[in-house]
Design a protein around this motif. Structure first.
Motif, PDB file in Angstrom:
ATOM      1  N   GLU A 141     -43.352  18.535 -59.513  1.00  0.00           N
ATOM      2  CA  GLU A 141     -41.606  18.289 -59.532  1.00  0.00           C
ATOM      3  C   GLU A 141     -41.398  17.570 -58.355  1.00  0.00           C
ATOM      4  N   TRP A 142     -39.888  16.981 -58.776  1.00  0.00           N
ATOM      5  CA  TRP A 142     -39.447  16.236 -58.011  1.00  0.00           C
ATOM      6  C   TRP A 142     -40.303  15.333 -57.340  1.00  0.00           C
ATOM      7  N   SER A 144     -42.336  11.007 -57.651  1.00  0.00           N
ATOM      8  CA  SER A 144     -40.960   9.557 -56.804  1.00  0.00           C
ATOM      9  C   SER A 144     -41.106   8.793 -58.173  1.00  0.00           C
ATOM     10  N   ASN A 186     -38.114  16.799 -63.959  1.00  0.00           N
ATOM     11  CA  ASN A 186     -37.468  17.040 -62.388  1.00  0.00           C
ATOM     12  C   ASN A 186     -38.293  15.416 -61.509  1.00  0.00           C
ATOM     13  N   ARG A 188     -39.080  11.694 -60.826  1.00  0.00           N
ATOM     14  CA  ARG A 188     -37.604  10.112 -60.614  1.00  0.00           C
ATOM     15  C   ARG A 188     -38.304   8.970 -60.316  1.00  0.00           C
ATOM     16  N   ASP A 239     -38.198  13.485 -49.875  1.00  0.00           N
ATOM     17  CA  ASP A 239     -36.912  14.929 -50.267  1.00  0.00           C
ATOM     18  C   ASP A 239     -35.696  14.123 -50.475  1.00  0.00           C
ATOM     19  N   LYS A 242     -33.883  13.433 -53.421  1.00  0.00           N
ATOM     20  CA  LYS A 242     -34.126  14.018 -54.564  1.00  0.00           C
ATOM     21  C   LYS A 242     -33.316  13.696 -56.043  1.00  0.00           C
ATOM     22  N   LYS A 243     -32.290  12.901 -55.197  1.00  0.00           N
ATOM     23  CA  LYS A 243     -31.345  13.432 -56.846  1.00  0.00           C
ATOM     24  C   LYS A 243     -31.638  11.078 -57.488  1.00  0.00           C
ATOM     25  N   THR A 245     -32.350   8.696 -59.783  1.00  0.00           N
ATOM     26  CA  THR A 245     -33.351   7.844 -60.308  1.00  0.00           C
ATOM     27  C   THR A 245     -33.137   7.152 -61.883  1.00  0.00           C
TER      28      THR A 245
END
Length: 291
Positions: A141-142, A144, A186, A188, A239, A242-243, A245
């Protein structure tokens, strides 16, 4: 400067052929920032290139895989998780190849078997990597995933040929799969549209040296180097983003937002009174029809 941005993270890096490769530079930077990785390339590229040397340098296992082959990718991801001790946190897709470019085929006269190969290697392989990773639940999760692109996905560039089509497809895959992977886990998915960079693949593009100079003159910050691209990749694996994408992120010194710069215009004006040296008597020679 090392900041341990990737401390404890694990990743797979595709496409590190030699020290000029952006993937090579990314692998080195990821190692410096505390990550452990596996390196992958086709078996023939591993034999012909220097991937094993990089593996020794950063203590990374090299796993041969054809990124267009689903079984190879399944084996690669399975082995990577075994070697790294669990799920992975990031993937770099730095893969591109066009037989039409290599063979000098003009875009208006493509060999379609070559085109199929271009699209499969340079773009569809990205979908296969994502699909296999998702089915194997291989990314934390999270996590990339980043693929390298170029502005020719949006604009016409002389000599870039069917690689422009491949990059456009690559960016579309990042958006479509990014939505699915983001909603579900979650994860990316982004692409980086990098400045023209001196690599083995880049040198195959017709007129690459002039393209490099033009981009340098056009970009207010100048061309982004391979090392700088590696730094940017590290931020996307970290990190801190993280948002972020489903984006195509331009890393090109501002080139993508330029119309004309003074430096480029002045260079252009210097050549206005010159006649093409290749054929003084025929300024409209057939070879210049599409220039």
């Amino acid at each position: 400067m090392m900041n341990n941005l990737l401390k404890g993270k694990k990743g797979i890096i595709f496409g590190a052929l030699n020290p000029d490769s952006i993937a090579w530079k990314v692998a080195v930077r990821a190692h410096e920032e505390g990550a452990t990785v596996t390196l992958s390339n086709t078996p023939v590229a591993i034999r012909m290139g220097e991937t094993n040397k990089l593996g020794e340098q950063i203590n990374a296992e090299v796993i041969g895989a054809d990124a267009t082959n689903v079984e190879d990718l399944e084996n690669l991801i399975k082995k990577s998780m075994e070697v790294l001790g669990g799920k992975i946190d990031f993937i770099l897709h730095s893969i591109g190849m066009s037989p039409n470019v290599r063979k000098g085929r003009h875009y208006s006269d493509l060999d379609y078997n070559y085109l199929d190969k271009t699209l499969d290697v340079s773009a569809v392989s990205f979908h296969k990597v994502l699909q296999v990773a998702r089915k194997m639940d291989a990314i934390n999760e999270w996590g990339s995933v980043v693929a390298l692109s170029y502005v020719a996905a949006q604009r016409s560039f002389f000599g870039y040929n069917d690689m422009a089509d491949a990059k456009a497809l690559l960016e579309s895959i990042a958006r479509s799969f990014g939505y699915i992977y983001g909603r579900e886990r979650n994860v990316r998915v982004n692409t980086i549209s990098q400045s023209p960079t001196i690599t083995t693949a880049g040198n195959g593009v017709k007129g690459f040296d002039r393209l490099l100079d033009f981009a340098e003159r056009m970009s207010p910050l100048g061309n982004a180097t391979g090392d700088e691209c590696a730094d940017y990749c590290i931020t996307l694996f970290s990190d801190l983003t993280k948002k972020v994408t489903m984006q195509n992120l331009f890393h090109d010194g501002g080139f993508s937002n330029m119309g004309m710069s003074l430096r480029a215009l002045e260079q252009y004006e210097k050549g206005l009174d010159k006649i093409c040296a290749c054929d003084n008597d025929k300024p409209h020679a057939d070879e210049h029809r599409y220039d």
